[in-house]
Write a protein that holds these residues in place. Sequence first.
Motif, PDB file in Angstrom:
ATOM      1  N   ARG A  76      43.183  46.688  50.313  1.00  0.00           N
ATOM      2  CA  ARG A  76      43.051  45.641  49.343  1.00  0.00           C
ATOM      3  C   ARG A  76      43.369  44.310  49.668  1.00  0.00           C
ATOM      4  NH1 ARG A  76      44.543  48.667  43.584  1.00  0.00           N
ATOM      5  NH2 ARG A  76      42.498  49.879  43.410  1.00  0.00           N
ATOM      6  N   THR A  94      29.098  36.161  44.743  1.00  0.00           N
ATOM      7  CA  THR A  94      27.959  36.970  45.410  1.00  0.00           C
ATOM      8  C   THR A  94      28.037  37.003  47.001  1.00  0.00           C
ATOM      9  OG1 THR A  94      26.489  36.532  43.769  1.00  0.00           O
ATOM     10  CG2 THR A  94      25.589  37.023  45.861  1.00  0.00           C
ATOM     11  N   GLU A 145      30.825  40.004  47.459  1.00  0.00           N
ATOM     12  CA  GLU A 145      30.038  41.448  47.327  1.00  0.00           C
ATOM     13  C   GLU A 145      28.983  41.680  48.027  1.00  0.00           C
ATOM     14  OE1 GLU A 145      30.625  41.577  42.446  1.00  0.00           O
ATOM     15  OE2 GLU A 145      28.619  40.636  43.219  1.00  0.00           O
ATOM     16  N   GLY A 166      30.207  43.360  51.270  1.00  0.00           N
ATOM     17  CA  GLY A 166      30.812  44.843  50.848  1.00  0.00           C
ATOM     18  C   GLY A 166      32.311  45.114  50.280  1.00  0.00           C
ATOM     19  N   LEU A 167      32.636  43.875  49.745  1.00  0.00           N
ATOM     20  CA  LEU A 167      33.717  43.563  48.993  1.00  0.00           C
ATOM     21  C   LEU A 167      33.736  43.958  47.692  1.00  0.00           C
ATOM     22  CD1 LEU A 167      35.436  40.592  50.997  1.00  0.00           C
ATOM     23  CD2 LEU A 167      36.235  43.178  51.162  1.00  0.00           C
ATOM     24  N   ARG A 168      34.662  44.577  46.897  1.00  0.00           N
ATOM     25  CA  ARG A 168      34.415  45.065  45.377  1.00  0.00           C
ATOM     26  C   ARG A 168      35.636  44.178  44.627  1.00  0.00           C
ATOM     27  NH1 ARG A 168      32.008  48.800  42.312  1.00  0.00           N
ATOM     28  NH2 ARG A 168      31.116  49.643  44.199  1.00  0.00           N
ATOM     29  N   VAL A 169      35.314  43.675  43.494  1.00  0.00           N
ATOM     30  CA  VAL A 169      36.164  42.905  42.887  1.00  0.00           C
ATOM     31  C   VAL A 169      36.754  43.912  41.991  1.00  0.00           C
ATOM     32  CG1 VAL A 169      36.608  41.242  40.853  1.00  0.00           C
ATOM     33  CG2 VAL A 169      34.849  40.723  42.614  1.00  0.00           C
ATOM     34  N   VAL A 170      38.233  44.360  42.215  1.00  0.00           N
ATOM     35  CA  VAL A 170      38.689  45.590  41.531  1.00  0.00           C
ATOM     36  C   VAL A 170      39.628  44.960  40.240  1.00  0.00           C
ATOM     37  CG1 VAL A 170      38.428  47.258  42.977  1.00  0.00           C
ATOM     38  CG2 VAL A 170      40.540  45.861  43.150  1.00  0.00           C
ATOM     39  N   GLN A 192      41.572  37.135  42.449  1.00  0.00           N
ATOM     40  CA  GLN A 192      40.899  38.435  42.298  1.00  0.00           C
ATOM     41  C   GLN A 192      41.653  39.324  43.382  1.00  0.00           C
ATOM     42  OE1 GLN A 192      36.947  37.323  42.170  1.00  0.00           O
ATOM     43  NE2 GLN A 192      37.093  36.161  44.326  1.00  0.00           N
ATOM     44  N   LEU A 245      40.460  42.219  45.791  1.00  0.00           N
ATOM     45  CA  LEU A 245      38.984  42.875  46.371  1.00  0.00           C
ATOM     46  C   LEU A 245      39.421  43.967  47.205  1.00  0.00           C
ATOM     47  CD1 LEU A 245      37.922  39.465  48.140  1.00  0.00           C
ATOM     48  CD2 LEU A 245      37.445  40.230  45.833  1.00  0.00           C
ATOM     49  N   GLU A 246      38.565  44.840  47.294  1.00  0.00           N
ATOM     50  CA  GLU A 246      38.666  46.178  47.712  1.00  0.00           C
ATOM     51  C   GLU A 246      37.428  46.356  48.932  1.00  0.00           C
ATOM     52  OE1 GLU A 246      40.700  49.954  45.789  1.00  0.00           O
ATOM     53  OE2 GLU A 246      38.680  50.126  45.764  1.00  0.00           O
ATOM     54  N   GLY A 247      37.855  47.007  49.975  1.00  0.00           N
ATOM     55  CA  GLY A 247      36.686  47.447  50.851  1.00  0.00           C
ATOM     56  C   GLY A 247      37.273  47.723  52.216  1.00  0.00           C
TER      57      GLY A 247
END
Length: 140
Positions: free
Chosen positions: A5, A25, A28, A31-35, A75, A77-79
């Motif tokens: 993260r 965008t 994302e 490949g990063l996800r907003v958690v 934010q 971010l996870e990935g």
Amino acid sequence: MSMERTFSIIKPDATRRNITGRIITKLEDAGLRVVAQKRVLWSKAQAQAFYAVHKERPFFDDLVAFMTSGPIVMQVLEGENAVAKNREIMGATDPADADPGTIRAEFAESLEANSVHGSDSPDTAALEISMCFRDDEIPG
Ligand code: GDP
């Protein structure tokens, strides 16, 4: 490769120009996800505390004034390798040096108003996330 993260901020120059969606965008698509995410207006004390590592730098007061000049989007971010990947997508601090296609190359206004912040190491990410989010504000 490891799941990680990192902490990200969309800065006031970007919220002012209504381009947060375009920036998210790009994150994302990489490949990063907003958690976790929240839009806030920092007080001067909050900005000073967040950027305390820069307090001796000549640009510190300007940076604090900029970061409190309008709303920011914070934010988590996870990935895979999220810290390094986010830095890569952000581009160099000075948009003049940022690689084509990076967020700062496409959107930054200046060295200071450079649209995004991203943690520079896993340790910094953990510290910045804990400064800005409670555990129950990170739904995953
Ligand atoms: P980052 O990790 O790429 O964000 O860069 P730094 O940690 O070195 O700097 C933090 C932030 O301070 C940058 O993102 C810029 O918004 C701002 N900044 C850095 N260098 C300068 C400078 O020389 N002048 C001004 N006005 N702002 C700067």
